[in-house]
Design a protein around this motif. Structure first.
Motif, PDB file in Angstrom:
ATOM      1  N   PRO A 127      11.015  -6.041  43.508  1.00 56.50           N
ATOM      2  CA  PRO A 127      10.305  -6.039  44.804  1.00 56.50           C
ATOM      3  C   PRO A 127      10.835  -4.779  45.687  1.00 56.50           C
ATOM      4  O   PRO A 127      10.688  -5.008  47.019  1.00 56.50           O
ATOM      5  N   ASP A 128      11.367  -3.750  45.136  1.00 58.35           N
ATOM      6  CA  ASP A 128      12.030  -2.701  45.877  1.00 58.35           C
ATOM      7  C   ASP A 128      11.164  -2.138  46.798  1.00 58.35           C
ATOM      8  O   ASP A 128      11.732  -1.957  48.168  1.00 58.35           O
ATOM      9  N   LEU A 144       8.777  -3.399  48.692  1.00 55.90           N
ATOM     10  CA  LEU A 144       8.495  -4.341  49.613  1.00 55.90           C
ATOM     11  C   LEU A 144       9.603  -4.229  50.486  1.00 55.90           C
ATOM     12  O   LEU A 144       9.589  -4.635  51.862  1.00 55.90           O
ATOM     13  N   LEU A 145      11.009  -4.440  49.946  1.00 53.91           N
ATOM     14  CA  LEU A 145      12.115  -4.510  50.543  1.00 53.91           C
ATOM     15  C   LEU A 145      12.265  -3.260  51.694  1.00 53.91           C
ATOM     16  O   LEU A 145      12.927  -3.569  52.998  1.00 53.91           O
ATOM     17  N   LEU A 158       9.412  -2.244  53.685  1.00 58.48           N
ATOM     18  CA  LEU A 158       8.394  -2.225  54.502  1.00 58.48           C
ATOM     19  C   LEU A 158       8.946  -2.339  55.778  1.00 58.48           C
ATOM     20  O   LEU A 158       9.942  -3.225  56.257  1.00 58.48           O
ATOM     21  N   ARG A 183       1.891 -10.793  48.109  1.00 62.24           N
ATOM     22  CA  ARG A 183       2.562  -9.737  47.464  1.00 62.24           C
ATOM     23  C   ARG A 183       1.427  -8.458  47.364  1.00 62.24           C
ATOM     24  O   ARG A 183       1.766  -7.521  47.542  1.00 62.24           O
ATOM     25  N   LEU A 229       0.662  -7.013  50.628  1.00 58.14           N
ATOM     26  CA  LEU A 229       1.493  -6.421  51.199  1.00 58.14           C
ATOM     27  C   LEU A 229       1.807  -4.985  50.232  1.00 58.14           C
ATOM     28  O   LEU A 229       2.131  -3.889  51.184  1.00 58.14           O
TER      29      LEU A 229
END
Lengths: 89, 195
Positions: free
Chosen positions: B121-122, B124-125, B127, B185, B188
């Protein structure tokens, strides 16, 4: 992928999603699995991100409901006492 | 996240005597949760106020049955969900409560291992303003998915409680939560507001 403590990826994901992963021995089993399973570790990382974002939403509801007005209405209906002059706040 | 504690005997006695201060405190604690449940179910404004008022009516009419063992908000949410169902029925707003199982790709093999392991989820981190984006993305969930997600992640309720509030089995709840997260997910990741 081995199967430490009998948990499969599906069980680990369910435990993470429902909060069971925070309880007792399940916590140990889940975290043992996470140590060995990259895919579940990525899901765990994603879940933690989502939880953090959800908390950032705040506990205040996103709604047009006037909580103060609602509280006054409810106190008027259900309280054993009459409202004091000027209200409580 | 801290879960709401069951009421003590003293608090329960004060509640039963309709003590104004106690009522004000419980309204202040429970109403934001009830409003959020209404909002998650597409009920807002005066409709939400009326349903919450009706919920408290039922609660006080039935106060003798409430023994304080369950958290007050959990008990109230159960009543509110029934009210929301009645409201929808009256408005003829019954829609499909959840996506059919068959249209979703199965994430796990029959044996319980990943079919398609989740990507890191890199992105997303990184965001910006994830909370605001999440609020937008929540609109894309079905009502049960949204309710389950908010009750779990924002209110910190456990699976059994959410299951009883939503009137679904814990197994169904797992599916709701998993799908909710998968949809969030996808939403996003599609926002493009990444650093």
């Amino acid at each position: 992928m081995s199967n430490p403590f009998g948990m499969k990826c599906r069980d680990v994901v369910a435990a993470l999603d429902t909060g069971e992963a925070e309880k007792g021995f399940t916590r140990v089993r889940v975290f043992s699995h996470l140590l060995l399973c990259h895919a579940c570790r990525m899901y765990f990382k994603f879940s933690r991100f989502l939880s953090g974002a959800a908390r950032a939403l705040g506990r205040e509801p996103h709604s047009s409901v006037d909580l103060r007005k609602l509280e006054e209405r409810l106190l008027k209906s259900h309280s054993s006492e009459a409202a004091p002059p000027g209200g409580r706040r | 996240m801290k879960r709401p504690a069951p009421l003590s005997e003293t608090e329960l006695a004060r509640l039963r005597s309709r003590d104004r201060g106690t009522l004000a405190a419980v309204f202040k604690e429970a109403n934001p949760v009830l409003v959020r449940v209404c909002a998650a179910n597409g009920v807002d404004g005066t409709d939400a106020e009326d349903l919450i008022a009706q919920t408290w009516e039922v609660f006080f009419a039935d106060l003798g049955r409430f023994e304080g063992r369950s958290a007050l908000t959990t008990f109230l949410c159960g009543i509110l969900f029934n009210k929301i169902r009645e409201h929808r029925r009256a408005r003829g707003r019954f829609v499909s409560e959840d996506d059919p199982e068959k249209i979703h790709a199965r994430p796990f093999t029959e044996d319980g291992w990943w079919n398609e392991p989740p990507a890191p989820p890199d992105r997303l981190l990184e965001l910006k303003d994830a909370g605001r984006l999440l609020a937008d993305c929540l609109e894309g969930l079905t009502v049960p998915q949204r309710s389950a997600f908010l009750l779990r992640e924002v209110d910190g309720e456990d699976a059994v409680t959410i299951g009883s509030v939503l009137d679904v089995t814990v197994e169904h709840l797992r599916v709701l939560l998993f799908r909710a997260k998968a949809k969030l997910r996808a939403c996003l990741e599609g926002r493009g507001d990444v650093v």
